[in-house]
Scaffold this active site. Sequence first.
Site, short mmCIF file in Angstrom:
data_model
loop_
_atom_site.label_atom_id
_atom_site.label_comp_id
_atom_site.label_asym_id
_atom_site.label_seq_id
_atom_site.Cartn_x
_atom_site.Cartn_y
_atom_site.Cartn_z
N ARG A 71 6.79 -11.10 5.90
CA ARG A 71 6.93 -9.45 5.72
C ARG A 71 8.27 -9.58 4.52
O ARG A 71 8.93 -8.54 4.53
CB ARG A 71 7.50 -8.87 6.98
CG ARG A 71 6.59 -8.58 7.95
CD ARG A 71 5.33 -7.43 7.53
NE ARG A 71 4.35 -7.45 8.53
CZ ARG A 71 4.30 -6.46 9.26
NH1 ARG A 71 5.48 -5.78 9.31
NH2 ARG A 71 3.51 -6.44 10.20
N ARG A 75 9.38 -3.03 3.79
CA ARG A 75 10.48 -2.04 3.84
C ARG A 75 12.00 -2.76 3.55
O ARG A 75 12.78 -1.63 3.54
CB ARG A 75 10.37 -1.18 4.97
CG ARG A 75 8.98 -0.35 4.84
CD ARG A 75 8.94 0.48 6.24
NE ARG A 75 8.72 -0.73 7.33
CZ ARG A 75 8.59 -0.36 8.30
NH1 ARG A 75 8.82 0.57 9.09
NH2 ARG A 75 8.37 -1.45 9.54
N ARG A 84 5.82 2.58 -3.02
CA ARG A 84 4.88 3.13 -1.92
C ARG A 84 4.87 4.50 -1.77
O ARG A 84 4.18 5.15 -1.01
CB ARG A 84 5.18 2.05 -0.64
CG ARG A 84 4.43 0.85 -0.50
CD ARG A 84 3.00 1.38 -0.12
NE ARG A 84 2.75 2.44 0.98
CZ ARG A 84 3.12 2.49 2.08
NH1 ARG A 84 3.63 1.17 2.74
NH2 ARG A 84 2.89 3.47 2.92
N ASP A 120 -2.87 -6.41 4.67
CA ASP A 120 -2.56 -5.97 6.25
C ASP A 120 -3.65 -6.53 7.10
O ASP A 120 -4.98 -6.86 6.68
CB ASP A 120 -2.56 -4.66 6.74
CG ASP A 120 -2.01 -4.43 8.04
OD1 ASP A 120 -0.63 -4.59 8.16
OD2 ASP A 120 -2.52 -4.63 9.01
N TYR A 195 -5.77 -4.88 18.97
CA TYR A 195 -5.53 -3.46 18.12
C TYR A 195 -6.90 -2.82 18.36
O TYR A 195 -6.65 -1.58 18.53
CB TYR A 195 -5.31 -3.74 16.55
CG TYR A 195 -3.98 -4.10 16.40
CD1 TYR A 195 -2.91 -3.17 16.58
CD2 TYR A 195 -3.59 -5.41 16.04
CE1 TYR A 195 -1.69 -3.47 16.40
CE2 TYR A 195 -2.37 -5.72 15.81
CZ TYR A 195 -1.38 -4.74 16.17
OH TYR A 195 -0.02 -5.22 15.87
O1 CP3 Z 1 4.31 -10.62 4.87
C1 CP3 Z 1 4.26 -9.92 3.92
O2 CP3 Z 1 5.34 -9.33 3.15
C2 CP3 Z 1 2.82 -9.57 3.44
C3 CP3 Z 1 2.34 -8.42 3.73
C4 CP3 Z 1 1.76 -8.05 5.46
C5 CP3 Z 1 1.65 -6.82 6.01
N1 CP3 Z 1 1.29 -6.91 7.17
C6 CP3 Z 1 2.26 -5.50 5.28
C7 CP3 Z 1 2.52 -4.54 6.01
C8 CP3 Z 1 1.25 -9.01 6.36
C9 CP3 Z 1 1.30 -10.51 6.39
C10 CP3 Z 1 0.95 -8.27 7.51
C11 CP3 Z 1 0.50 -8.84 8.72
C12 CP3 Z 1 0.24 -8.16 9.81
N2 CP3 Z 1 0.24 -6.70 10.02
C13 CP3 Z 1 0.52 -8.57 11.22
C14 CP3 Z 1 0.70 -9.93 11.23
C15 CP3 Z 1 2.28 -10.13 11.24
C16 CP3 Z 1 3.08 -9.99 12.21
O3 CP3 Z 1 4.05 -9.14 12.04
O4 CP3 Z 1 3.08 -10.55 13.50
C17 CP3 Z 1 0.32 -7.60 12.07
C18 CP3 Z 1 0.45 -7.55 13.76
C19 CP3 Z 1 0.12 -6.33 11.28
C20 CP3 Z 1 -0.15 -5.16 11.98
C21 CP3 Z 1 0.60 -4.04 11.43
N3 CP3 Z 1 0.81 -3.51 10.10
C22 CP3 Z 1 1.93 -3.75 12.03
C23 CP3 Z 1 2.45 -4.21 13.44
C24 CP3 Z 1 2.83 -2.93 11.10
C25 CP3 Z 1 4.04 -2.41 11.22
C26 CP3 Z 1 4.22 -0.96 11.85
C27 CP3 Z 1 5.62 -0.65 11.19
O5 CP3 Z 1 5.81 0.12 10.40
O6 CP3 Z 1 6.59 -1.28 11.57
C28 CP3 Z 1 1.84 -2.75 10.17
C29 CP3 Z 1 2.22 -2.00 8.95
C30 CP3 Z 1 2.38 -2.93 7.72
N4 CP3 Z 1 1.93 -4.08 7.25
C31 CP3 Z 1 3.53 -2.84 6.85
C32 CP3 Z 1 3.77 -3.77 5.65
C33 CP3 Z 1 4.58 -3.79 4.71
C34 CP3 Z 1 4.65 -1.53 6.93
C35 CP3 Z 1 3.89 -0.30 6.26
C36 CP3 Z 1 5.11 0.55 5.63
O7 CP3 Z 1 5.53 0.46 4.54
O8 CP3 Z 1 5.28 1.56 6.33
#
Ligand code: CP3
Length: 393
Positions: A71, A75, A84, A120, A195
């Site tokens: 990540r 953010r 974004r 994602d 999910y």
């Molecule tokens: O790592 C990186 O920087 C690359 C991008 C990346 C994202 N999601 C972008 C994202 C990666 C590798 C993921 C993987 C992902 N997505 C996982 C596995 C990693 C982990 O954290 O265990 C999972 C479980 C998800 C599902 C998901 N998508 C979740 C739980 C969330 C978070 C919700 C939140 O807002 O806290 C997301 C959204 C997400 N994916 C964001 C980003 C940058 C946030 C989106 C935003 O800007 O609002």
Amino acid sequence: MDHRYRAPDSPEGGLGDSAAVATAAGPAAGSTPADPTPAGSDPAGSDPADSDLVRAARGLPVTRTPVWFMRQAGRSLPEYRALRAGTAMLAACQDPDLVTEITLQPVRRHGVDAAILFSDIVLPLVVAGVDIEIKPGIGPVVADPVRTVADVDALPPLEPERLEFLGTAVRSLVAELGATPLIGFAGAPFTLATYLIEGGPSKEHARTKAFMYAEPAAWQRLLEHLAVSAAVFLRAQVDAGVSAVQLFDSWAGVLSPPDYAARVLPHSRAVFDGLAAGRAGEVMVPKIHFGVGTGELLPLIGDAGADVVGVDWRVPLDEAARRVGPGYSLQGNLDPAVLLADRATVDREVRRVVEQGRAARGHVFNLGHGVLPDTDPGVLTHVAELVHELSAR
Ligand code: CP3
């Protein structure tokens, strides 16, 4: 000349890196497998396949411990929030220009040793036609959760032709990144199933486990479906030129070892096997396998077929190396919450992780889970520099 993607004011300018190569003396601690790199190739030169990330993943000597942050794009960066603004998360993931720019932001800012594709884990489902939205601050929310055997059978397949935007984004990134490797990724079948079945994020994953126990045949079909979709998603990224892939099985740690071994591991292995079958003459990129709370599963996780096992902060890396056994590199495992503490604590914990990582045949420094949104980006830059300084050979 060093083609690595660096900010103009980066402390890691091109010439600095040649100096690092000249002093690259010894192999990483631990076992030292023979180096299959062709004679004359340069360990820190212009080919991402020779980068410290790829070399550490394969257990080969490195110039210094490679570091990136799960990540890292997201953010914690004001430039990410600016870019974004006004675009939904899943729309951003399908816009090659936005994906390219967001993926490059943390590489420029922190001087990390790898970029990770901005995407994602739910994207392959969305592209296939499943109604999912990522709600800010919540995560993926599924409009019609999978609750019955018929729901499993109605899931649409992922057609590779729909992934053109992904190939475009990866190719543009590979061109921009030069010698810095790009990591592609997918969600593992189990974590995606949570999910689909829960309908959104969950703590206990009780519905998922209930479905797994009550409907073993449908469970198997669901995980097979998700394994094929993950393999198609990864294949598109590998074909477009990523230098490594990571399979995120973030929530596998909620399972007991016997359930994991019997009902989940074979499907994660199918993803890696599907990739490893490869194209004629293809040298497979290194594969990383990550989950949270997987301490009890570590002896099993290696069996799925990755080169690198990701470890969260609960198990020290020297102990993790013992649990996964020989033949694997490790990735991790600084507690992301440490980055919210004082500088002395950050430095002490980074030192400990670098030291304990020497027990593995190769170590990729990372956090034990994703960067927390409140993290000061300056601390991430500092950690990347400190890891490099502590591990320079
Ligand atoms: O790592 C990186 O920087 C690359 C991008 C990346 C994202 N999601 C972008 C994202 C990666 C590798 C993921 C993987 C992902 N997505 C996982 C596995 C990693 C982990 O954290 O265990 C999972 C479980 C998800 C599902 C998901 N998508 C979740 C739980 C969330 C978070 C919700 C939140 O807002 O806290 C997301 C959204 C997400 N994916 C964001 C980003 C940058 C946030 C989106 C935003 O800007 O609002």
